[in-house]
Design an enzyme around this catalytic site. Structure first.
Site, mmCIF file in Angstrom:
data_model
loop_
_atom_site.group_PDB
_atom_site.id
_atom_site.type_symbol
_atom_site.label_atom_id
_atom_site.label_comp_id
_atom_site.label_asym_id
_atom_site.label_seq_id
_atom_site.Cartn_x
_atom_site.Cartn_y
_atom_site.Cartn_z
ATOM 1 N N LYS A 17 0.831 -1.213 0.000
ATOM 2 C CA LYS A 17 0.000 0.000 0.000
ATOM 3 C C LYS A 17 0.864 1.261 0.000
ATOM 4 O O LYS A 17 0.619 2.181 -0.773
ATOM 5 C CB LYS A 17 -0.916 0.072 1.236
ATOM 6 N N ARG A 92 -9.559 0.765 8.546
ATOM 7 C CA ARG A 92 -9.076 -0.581 8.831
ATOM 8 C C ARG A 92 -10.092 -1.366 9.641
ATOM 9 O O ARG A 92 -9.817 -2.506 10.016
ATOM 10 C CB ARG A 92 -7.794 -0.480 9.655
ATOM 11 N N ARG A 131 11.733 -5.069 4.562
ATOM 12 C CA ARG A 131 11.292 -3.720 4.246
ATOM 13 C C ARG A 131 12.152 -2.660 4.917
ATOM 14 O O ARG A 131 12.563 -2.804 6.063
ATOM 15 C CB ARG A 131 9.842 -3.568 4.711
ATOM 16 N N ARG A 164 11.725 -0.394 10.058
ATOM 17 C CA ARG A 164 10.724 0.015 11.041
ATOM 18 C C ARG A 164 10.746 -0.912 12.238
ATOM 19 O O ARG A 164 10.886 -2.116 12.088
ATOM 20 C CB ARG A 164 9.339 -0.035 10.403
ATOM 21 N N ARG A 175 -0.270 -8.437 13.412
ATOM 22 C CA ARG A 175 -0.843 -7.501 12.433
ATOM 23 C C ARG A 175 -1.667 -8.236 11.391
ATOM 24 O O ARG A 175 -2.717 -7.749 10.965
ATOM 25 C CB ARG A 175 0.270 -6.681 11.785
HETATM 26 P P1 ADP Z 1 1.227 -1.816 7.827
HETATM 27 O O1 ADP Z 1 0.186 -1.565 6.780
HETATM 28 O O2 ADP Z 1 2.468 -2.373 7.264
HETATM 29 O O3 ADP Z 1 0.723 -2.612 9.000
HETATM 30 P P2 ADP Z 1 1.043 0.968 8.804
HETATM 31 O O4 ADP Z 1 2.166 1.915 8.783
HETATM 32 O O5 ADP Z 1 -0.124 1.229 7.933
HETATM 33 O O6 ADP Z 1 1.701 -0.449 8.478
HETATM 34 O O7 ADP Z 1 0.487 0.823 10.309
HETATM 35 C C1 ADP Z 1 1.343 0.665 11.413
HETATM 36 C C2 ADP Z 1 0.546 0.587 12.720
HETATM 37 O O8 ADP Z 1 -0.182 1.828 12.940
HETATM 38 C C3 ADP Z 1 -0.544 -0.496 12.776
HETATM 39 O O9 ADP Z 1 -0.008 -1.745 13.130
HETATM 40 C C4 ADP Z 1 -1.479 0.089 13.850
HETATM 41 O O10 ADP Z 1 -0.954 -0.097 15.149
HETATM 42 C C5 ADP Z 1 -1.452 1.578 13.551
HETATM 43 N N1 ADP Z 1 -2.515 1.973 12.577
HETATM 44 C C6 ADP Z 1 -2.340 2.413 11.307
HETATM 45 N N2 ADP Z 1 -3.531 2.684 10.724
HETATM 46 C C7 ADP Z 1 -4.487 2.400 11.626
HETATM 47 C C8 ADP Z 1 -5.914 2.448 11.638
HETATM 48 N N3 ADP Z 1 -6.613 2.844 10.560
HETATM 49 N N4 ADP Z 1 -6.561 2.082 12.760
HETATM 50 C C9 ADP Z 1 -5.900 1.696 13.859
HETATM 51 N N5 ADP Z 1 -4.558 1.601 13.927
HETATM 52 C C10 ADP Z 1 -3.849 1.945 12.831
#
Ligand code: ADP
Ligand code: ZN
Length: 235
Positions: A17, A92, A131, A164, A175
């Site tokens: 994404k 999400r 990554r 990260r 996750r």
């Molecule tokens: P990835 O898609 O690789 O899991 P992101 O950078 O999108 O990584 O998200 C990292 C973390 O940020 C998630 O594991 C969660 O803890 C938090 N997060 C991101 N977006 C949301 C969301 N829409 N709702 C709740 N938590 C979120």
């Protein structure tokens, strides 16, 4: 003519994404809104929201909806989002998706398209554990497919390219489980709304592939707009 587009990128962690959003936001001149990046900058700046979010990111669980929705609403109210946006990592959960629809509806708007990126799980593990990301400009890299030209240095801005903290095999399991339980239902939710576009994102992208996907995205949005305009004129 510049099209005002409101696009959501959906997909499990590691389906690309962020990388897709990075290229698409440039090609379509849309602001790239990544909730993960927003949380990480709140954490780095030690804001109240950052303090609250920290433990969730570290363990790979979702930040509670209330906090997340509030943060996104604030971001979408900023001037640059009036011309459209590319949301990466939000919604999400179903309550987040409902809240997003409500916010847009208040402005007489709706989402144009949800691009669902699909990648087999074995590949997700391989991608995430390899990554890297530029901690200055956010450009994503990957040790296997897209390493920076010079080790540890961003090709674009010269910033430090790092791994990260939550990109470990252990956090990834949480996750992914969270994704299947809470996020995957959004595929059916948006399918029902007729705005879902599935895309197999398992091969390494070339600029041509990204370009042809963008063409497809624009076509699908135009098609939907024409059919809703026709429906209105029939009323
Ligand atoms: P990835 O898609 O690789 O899991 P992101 O950078 O999108 O990584 O998200 C990292 C973390 O940020 C998630 O594991 C969660 O803890 C938090 N997060 C991101 N977006 C949301 C969301 N829409 N709702 C709740 N938590 C979120
Ligand atoms: Zn950079």
């Amino acid at each position: 003519m510049v099209m005002k587009m409101k696009i959501v990128l959906l997909g499990a962690p590691g389906t690309g994404k962020g990388t897709m959003a990075f290229s698409m936001s440039r090609a379509l001149s849309l602001p790239h809104i990544s909730t993960g990046d927003l949380f990480r900058s709140h954490i780095a700046e030690e804001t109240d929201l950052g303090q609250k979010a920290k433990q969730y990111l570290a363990s790979g669980r979702l930040v509670p909806d209330e906090i997340t929705i509030g943060m996104v609403k604030e971001r979408l109210a900023e001037a640059d989002c009036r011309a459209g946006f590319l949301l990466d990592g939000f919604p999400r959960t179903v309550p987040q998706a409902v809240a997003l629809n409500e916010v847009l509806k208040l402005e007489g708007e709706e989402l144009d398209l949800v691009l669902n990126l699909q990648v087999p799980e074995e590949l997700i593990f391989r991608r995430i554990t390899n990554r890297l990301v530029c901690s200055a400009c956010g450009k994503p890299y990957n040790k296997l497919d897209f390493p920076p030209t010079e080790d540890g240095v961003c090709d674009i801005c010269g910033g430090p390219v790092i791994q990260r903290q939550d990109d470990t095999a252990e956090t990834l399991r949480t996750r992914l489980d969270t994704y299947y339980e809470l996020t995957d239902p959004l595929v059916a939710y948006y399918q029902e709304q007729g705005i879902l576009l599935n895309h197999d994102n398992s091969s390494k992208h070339t600029p041509d592939q990204v370009e042809s996907l963008i063409t497809k995205v624009k076509e699908q949005i135009n098609l939907k707009r024409r059919s809703s305009a026709a429906a209105i004129s029939r009323e």
